[in-house]
Design a protein around this motif. Structure first.
Motif, mmCIF file in Angstrom:
data_model
loop_
_atom_site.group_PDB
_atom_site.id
_atom_site.type_symbol
_atom_site.label_atom_id
_atom_site.label_comp_id
_atom_site.label_asym_id
_atom_site.label_seq_id
_atom_site.Cartn_x
_atom_site.Cartn_y
_atom_site.Cartn_z
ATOM 1 N N ALA A 83 0.687 -0.812 0.133
ATOM 2 C CA ALA A 83 0.029 0.423 -0.041
ATOM 3 C C ALA A 83 1.333 0.969 0.181
ATOM 4 O O ALA A 83 0.857 2.262 -1.042
ATOM 5 C CB ALA A 83 -1.067 -0.025 1.239
ATOM 6 N N THR A 84 2.084 1.305 1.021
ATOM 7 C CA THR A 84 2.825 2.217 0.986
ATOM 8 C C THR A 84 3.680 2.700 -0.752
ATOM 9 O O THR A 84 3.404 3.483 -1.272
ATOM 10 C CB THR A 84 3.831 2.317 2.276
ATOM 11 O OG1 THR A 84 3.436 1.905 3.048
ATOM 12 C CG2 THR A 84 4.453 4.021 2.409
ATOM 13 N N SER A 85 3.781 1.139 -0.995
ATOM 14 C CA SER A 85 4.540 1.191 -2.643
ATOM 15 C C SER A 85 3.275 2.061 -3.213
ATOM 16 O O SER A 85 3.571 2.660 -4.257
ATOM 17 C CB SER A 85 5.033 0.498 -2.397
ATOM 18 O OG SER A 85 5.164 0.108 -3.979
ATOM 19 N N ASP A 86 2.254 1.615 -3.157
ATOM 20 C CA ASP A 86 0.988 1.796 -4.502
ATOM 21 C C ASP A 86 1.203 3.507 -3.817
ATOM 22 O O ASP A 86 0.962 3.846 -5.317
ATOM 23 C CB ASP A 86 0.430 1.491 -3.973
ATOM 24 C CG ASP A 86 0.127 0.179 -4.928
ATOM 25 O OD1 ASP A 86 1.351 -0.849 -5.257
ATOM 26 O OD2 ASP A 86 -0.854 -0.921 -4.383
ATOM 27 N N ALA A 87 1.241 3.689 -2.965
ATOM 28 C CA ALA A 87 0.898 4.985 -2.840
ATOM 29 C C ALA A 87 2.303 6.293 -3.722
ATOM 30 O O ALA A 87 1.676 7.459 -4.133
ATOM 31 C CB ALA A 87 0.622 5.567 -1.109
ATOM 32 N N LEU A 88 3.495 5.845 -2.820
ATOM 33 C CA LEU A 88 4.592 6.471 -3.367
ATOM 34 C C LEU A 88 3.983 6.470 -5.148
ATOM 35 O O LEU A 88 5.126 7.572 -5.810
ATOM 36 C CB LEU A 88 5.439 5.985 -2.455
ATOM 37 C CG LEU A 88 5.771 5.876 -1.576
ATOM 38 C CD1 LEU A 88 7.009 5.564 -1.237
ATOM 39 C CD2 LEU A 88 6.042 7.780 -1.655
ATOM 40 N N LEU A 89 4.528 5.545 -5.823
ATOM 41 C CA LEU A 89 4.052 5.507 -7.135
ATOM 42 C C LEU A 89 2.859 6.579 -7.437
ATOM 43 O O LEU A 89 3.277 7.404 -8.489
ATOM 44 C CB LEU A 89 3.830 3.761 -7.616
ATOM 45 C CG LEU A 89 5.333 2.811 -8.227
ATOM 46 C CD1 LEU A 89 4.835 1.532 -7.967
ATOM 47 C CD2 LEU A 89 5.827 3.555 -8.272
ATOM 48 N N SER A 90 2.353 6.118 -6.897
ATOM 49 C CA SER A 90 0.804 7.372 -7.541
ATOM 50 C C SER A 90 0.660 8.989 -7.036
ATOM 51 O O SER A 90 1.118 9.535 -7.934
ATOM 52 C CB SER A 90 -0.215 6.874 -6.643
ATOM 53 O OG SER A 90 -1.877 7.723 -6.850
ATOM 54 N N LEU A 91 2.264 9.229 -6.092
ATOM 55 C CA LEU A 91 2.303 10.030 -6.296
ATOM 56 C C LEU A 91 3.840 10.504 -7.412
ATOM 57 O O LEU A 91 3.272 12.146 -7.409
ATOM 58 C CB LEU A 91 2.867 10.326 -4.655
ATOM 59 C CG LEU A 91 3.711 11.623 -3.925
ATOM 60 C CD1 LEU A 91 2.426 12.970 -4.509
ATOM 61 C CD2 LEU A 91 4.218 12.037 -2.861
ATOM 62 N N TYR A 92 4.664 10.058 -7.217
ATOM 63 C CA TYR A 92 4.626 10.303 -8.398
ATOM 64 C C TYR A 92 4.710 10.244 -9.328
ATOM 65 O O TYR A 92 5.234 11.422 -10.687
ATOM 66 C CB TYR A 92 6.146 8.608 -8.373
ATOM 67 C CG TYR A 92 7.612 8.721 -9.797
ATOM 68 C CD1 TYR A 92 8.337 10.379 -8.308
ATOM 69 C CD2 TYR A 92 7.672 8.545 -11.012
ATOM 70 C CE1 TYR A 92 9.243 10.572 -10.001
ATOM 71 C CE2 TYR A 92 9.144 8.655 -11.282
ATOM 72 C CZ TYR A 92 9.578 9.316 -10.758
ATOM 73 O OH TYR A 92 10.477 9.904 -11.705
ATOM 74 N N ALA A 93 3.683 9.102 -9.965
ATOM 75 C CA ALA A 93 3.187 9.893 -11.203
ATOM 76 C C ALA A 93 2.291 10.866 -11.322
ATOM 77 O O ALA A 93 2.459 11.954 -12.176
ATOM 78 C CB ALA A 93 2.431 8.898 -11.233
ATOM 79 N N GLU A 94 1.951 11.731 -10.078
ATOM 80 C CA GLU A 94 1.342 12.740 -9.947
ATOM 81 C C GLU A 94 2.086 14.088 -10.676
ATOM 82 O O GLU A 94 1.616 15.112 -10.927
ATOM 83 C CB GLU A 94 0.284 12.795 -8.885
ATOM 84 C CG GLU A 94 -0.830 14.110 -8.574
ATOM 85 C CD GLU A 94 -1.519 13.936 -8.012
ATOM 86 O OE1 GLU A 94 -1.997 15.767 -7.034
ATOM 87 O OE2 GLU A 94 -1.849 12.976 -7.205
ATOM 88 N N MET A 95 2.899 14.000 -10.115
ATOM 89 C CA MET A 95 3.282 14.575 -9.984
ATOM 90 C C MET A 95 5.037 15.040 -11.706
ATOM 91 O O MET A 95 4.883 16.213 -11.572
ATOM 92 C CB MET A 95 5.434 14.889 -9.122
ATOM 93 C CG MET A 95 5.630 14.864 -7.550
ATOM 94 S SD MET A 95 6.265 13.651 -6.114
ATOM 95 C CE MET A 95 8.081 14.587 -7.408
#
Length: 63
Positions: free
Chosen positions: A6-18
């Motif tokens: 879940a943490t990894s998915d959240a970080l990947l999502s944040l990175y994609a948004e950036m």
């Protein structure tokens, strides 16, 4: 192990948004430069000033 995913998915999502936000900002900046060049070519001072102010606003770091 689920928490790590879940943490990894959240970080990947944040990175994609950036990345997406940066791509949009660059596109808007490029478009503004084209419009500024056009205003200069036409001698349209009011449009030039408005567009350069918009460009400055886009380039200034947000808080």
């Amino acid at each position: 192990m689920g928490k790590s995913n879940a943490t990894s998915d959240a970080l990947l999502s944040l990175y994609a948004e950036m990345i997406w936000d940066e791509a949009i900002r660059k596109y808007k900046e490029q478009h503004l430069y084209q419009e500024i060049d056009s205003a200069l070519a036409k001698g349209d001072q009011l449009t030039f000033l408005a567009l350069t102010n918009e460009l400055k606003s886009l380039q200034s770091p947000g808080i």
